[in-house]
Design a protein around this motif. Structure first.
Motif, PDB file in Angstrom:
ATOM      1  N   LEU A  85       0.326  20.430  39.753  1.00 16.83           N
ATOM      2  CA  LEU A  85       0.211  19.644  40.992  1.00 16.83           C
ATOM      3  C   LEU A  85      -0.225  20.607  42.076  1.00 16.83           C
ATOM      4  N   VAL A  86      -1.250  20.223  42.841  1.00 21.94           N
ATOM      5  CA  VAL A  86      -1.794  21.111  43.882  1.00 21.94           C
ATOM      6  C   VAL A  86      -2.009  20.322  45.177  1.00 21.94           C
ATOM      7  N   GLU A  87      -2.073  21.049  46.277  1.00 24.90           N
ATOM      8  CA  GLU A  87      -2.405  20.440  47.569  1.00 24.90           C
ATOM      9  C   GLU A  87      -3.916  20.275  47.703  1.00 24.90           C
ATOM     10  N   ARG A  88      -4.661  21.194  47.085  1.00 26.91           N
ATOM     11  CA  ARG A  88      -6.124  21.197  47.156  1.00 26.91           C
ATOM     12  C   ARG A  88      -6.647  22.068  46.026  1.00 26.91           C
ATOM     13  N   ILE A  89      -7.843  21.770  45.525  1.00 28.94           N
ATOM     14  CA  ILE A  89      -8.501  22.607  44.530  1.00 28.94           C
ATOM     15  C   ILE A  89      -9.524  23.446  45.272  1.00 28.94           C
ATOM     16  N   GLY A  90      -9.411  24.758  45.184  1.00 28.94           N
ATOM     17  CA  GLY A  90     -10.380  25.660  45.802  1.00 28.94           C
ATOM     18  C   GLY A  90     -10.464  25.494  47.303  1.00 28.94           C
ATOM     19  N   GLY A  91     -11.689  25.712  47.840  1.00 29.80           N
ATOM     20  CA  GLY A  91     -11.897  25.680  49.276  1.00 29.80           C
ATOM     21  C   GLY A  91     -12.027  24.299  49.883  1.00 29.80           C
ATOM     22  N   GLY A  92     -12.139  23.289  49.064  1.00 26.67           N
ATOM     23  CA  GLY A  92     -12.202  21.939  49.576  1.00 26.67           C
ATOM     24  C   GLY A  92     -13.577  21.546  50.080  1.00 26.67           C
ATOM     25  N   GLY A  93     -13.626  20.440  50.850  1.00 29.19           N
ATOM     26  CA  GLY A  93     -14.882  19.927  51.395  1.00 29.19           C
ATOM     27  C   GLY A  93     -15.357  18.648  50.736  1.00 29.19           C
ATOM     28  N   PHE A  94     -14.805  18.313  49.588  1.00 32.77           N
ATOM     29  CA  PHE A  94     -15.170  17.101  48.854  1.00 32.77           C
ATOM     30  C   PHE A  94     -13.869  16.345  48.588  1.00 32.77           C
ATOM     31  N   TRP A  95     -13.897  15.020  48.721  1.00 35.28           N
ATOM     32  CA  TRP A  95     -12.684  14.226  48.527  1.00 35.28           C
ATOM     33  C   TRP A  95     -12.802  13.325  47.306  1.00 35.28           C
ATOM     34  N   GLU A 111     -17.595  26.035  43.023  1.00 35.95           N
ATOM     35  CA  GLU A 111     -16.685  27.163  42.799  1.00 35.95           C
ATOM     36  C   GLU A 111     -16.309  27.371  41.343  1.00 35.95           C
ATOM     37  N   GLY A 112     -16.808  26.535  40.442  1.00 30.72           N
ATOM     38  CA  GLY A 112     -16.449  26.763  39.052  1.00 30.72           C
ATOM     39  C   GLY A 112     -16.891  25.654  38.120  1.00 30.72           C
ATOM     40  N   ASN A 113     -16.901  26.008  36.849  1.00 31.96           N
ATOM     41  CA  ASN A 113     -17.260  25.088  35.787  1.00 31.96           C
ATOM     42  C   ASN A 113     -16.084  24.167  35.499  1.00 31.96           C
ATOM     43  N   SER A 161     -10.577  24.925  38.228  1.00 35.10           N
ATOM     44  CA  SER A 161     -11.305  23.709  38.625  1.00 35.10           C
ATOM     45  C   SER A 161     -10.483  22.445  38.363  1.00 35.10           C
ATOM     46  N   HIS A 162      -9.237  22.623  37.912  1.00 38.76           N
ATOM     47  CA  HIS A 162      -8.353  21.499  37.601  1.00 38.76           C
ATOM     48  C   HIS A 162      -7.182  21.468  38.581  1.00 38.76           C
ATOM     49  N   GLY A 163      -6.707  20.279  38.866  1.00 37.79           N
ATOM     50  CA  GLY A 163      -5.497  20.095  39.659  1.00 37.79           C
ATOM     51  C   GLY A 163      -5.020  18.662  39.506  1.00 37.79           C
ATOM     52  N   ALA A 164      -3.786  18.428  39.874  1.00 34.98           N
ATOM     53  CA  ALA A 164      -3.223  17.074  39.785  1.00 34.98           C
ATOM     54  C   ALA A 164      -2.565  16.714  41.105  1.00 34.98           C
ATOM     55  N   THR A 165      -2.472  15.401  41.336  1.00 39.94           N
ATOM     56  CA  THR A 165      -1.831  14.875  42.539  1.00 39.94           C
ATOM     57  C   THR A 165      -1.047  13.628  42.159  1.00 39.94           C
ATOM     58  N   LEU A 166      -0.196  13.164  43.079  1.00 39.42           N
ATOM     59  CA  LEU A 166       0.618  11.977  42.835  1.00 39.42           C
ATOM     60  C   LEU A 166       0.191  10.849  43.765  1.00 39.42           C
ATOM     61  N   THR A 167       0.364   9.614  43.299  1.00 37.38           N
ATOM     62  CA  THR A 167       0.073   8.466  44.151  1.00 37.38           C
ATOM     63  C   THR A 167       1.199   8.274  45.170  1.00 37.38           C
ATOM     64  N   ASP A 168       0.838   7.699  46.329  1.00 37.74           N
ATOM     65  CA  ASP A 168       1.843   7.402  47.356  1.00 37.74           C
ATOM     66  C   ASP A 168       2.466   6.028  47.082  1.00 37.74           C
ATOM     67  N   PHE A 176      -4.112   7.744  45.766  1.00 40.59           N
ATOM     68  CA  PHE A 176      -4.147   9.206  45.618  1.00 40.59           C
ATOM     69  C   PHE A 176      -5.378   9.740  46.316  1.00 40.59           C
ATOM     70  N   ARG A 177      -5.313  11.011  46.691  1.00 37.47           N
ATOM     71  CA  ARG A 177      -6.426  11.666  47.390  1.00 37.47           C
ATOM     72  C   ARG A 177      -6.262  13.165  47.203  1.00 37.47           C
ATOM     73  N   LEU A 178      -7.315  13.838  46.805  1.00 39.09           N
ATOM     74  CA  LEU A 178      -7.251  15.288  46.599  1.00 39.09           C
ATOM     75  C   LEU A 178      -8.575  15.904  47.034  1.00 39.09           C
ATOM     76  N   GLU A 179      -8.489  16.950  47.833  1.00 40.98           N
ATOM     77  CA  GLU A 179      -9.676  17.670  48.286  1.00 40.98           C
ATOM     78  C   GLU A 179     -10.023  18.755  47.280  1.00 40.98           C
ATOM     79  N   MET A 180     -11.310  18.939  47.077  1.00 44.85           N
ATOM     80  CA  MET A 180     -11.800  19.923  46.107  1.00 44.85           C
ATOM     81  C   MET A 180     -13.168  20.424  46.557  1.00 44.85           C
ATOM     82  N   PRO A 181     -13.715  21.461  45.896  1.00 47.39           N
ATOM     83  CA  PRO A 181     -15.057  21.933  46.259  1.00 47.39           C
ATOM     84  C   PRO A 181     -16.121  20.869  45.947  1.00 47.39           C
ATOM     85  N   GLN A 182     -17.283  21.010  46.546  1.00 47.29           N
ATOM     86  CA  GLN A 182     -18.399  20.079  46.327  1.00 47.29           C
ATOM     87  C   GLN A 182     -18.739  20.001  44.838  1.00 47.29           C
TER      88      GLN A 182
END
Length: 162
Positions: free
Chosen positions: A54-64, A91-93, A99-106, A111-117
């Motif tokens: 479970l992560v707050e964001r994957i990498g530097g973000g910018g993409f939702w 930022e990665g293959n 390049s992987h992460g998980a989030t939980l639904t509210d 659900f919403r998670l920010e990640m690189p483009q």
């Protein structure tokens, strides 16, 4: 044969007769069929990483990456459901663990998670999402973006109890 004019009274009478006949139950069943479980997509499980953190964001973000999770049949939103997300990004293959992460639904099943483009892999910009928590049947999705310059992607799950 007598012809009856269409009046407010005849319309209300017809609506009452339809309601008394059980048609509303039929309508409910039709709506439930509209909320059939989401099938896994071909290629959705490619490079899946069991138990991604479970992560707050994957990498530097910018993409939702966002979406909803609902229960098949009644469409109730499902809170606290784990959705894993991964993709080929700037930022990665998609095979890279970072390049992987998980989030939980509210509480609304959102659900919403920010990640690189996301960038094209095999000619298509696409993301991967998985529901794999165990209370419902596992679903893997692989939605394709309209353009590699898009900055967001939505995917929606309707889950069938396991």
């Amino acid at each position: 044969m007598a012809v009856h004019p269409l009046t407010r009274r005849t319309i209300l009478g017809a609506v009452g007769a339809i309601a008394a006949s059980g048609v509303p139950g039929l309508v409910t069943q039709v709506r439930a069929q509209e909320l059939a479980a989401t099938p896994s997509m071909r290629g959705g499980s490619n490079n899946y990483l069991p138990n991604a953190p479970l992560v707050e964001r994957i990498g530097g973000g910018g993409f939702w990456m966002s979406g909803t999770v609902r229960r098949a049949g009644d469409g109730a939103p499902l809170a606290g459901q784990r959705i894993q997300i991964w993709a080929h990004t700037t930022e990665g293959n998609e095979r890279d663990p970072h390049s992987h992460g998980a989030t939980l639904t509210d509480e609304n099943g959102v659900f919403r998670l920010e990640m690189p483009q996301i960038v094209p892999a095999f000619g298509q910009p696409h993301g991967h999402l998985a529901y794999d928590s165990g209370d419902f049947e596992t679903v893997f999705l692989r939605p394709v973006m309209a353009s590699s310059s898009d900055t967001s992607l939505e995917a929606h799950f309707v889950l069938k109890p396991a």
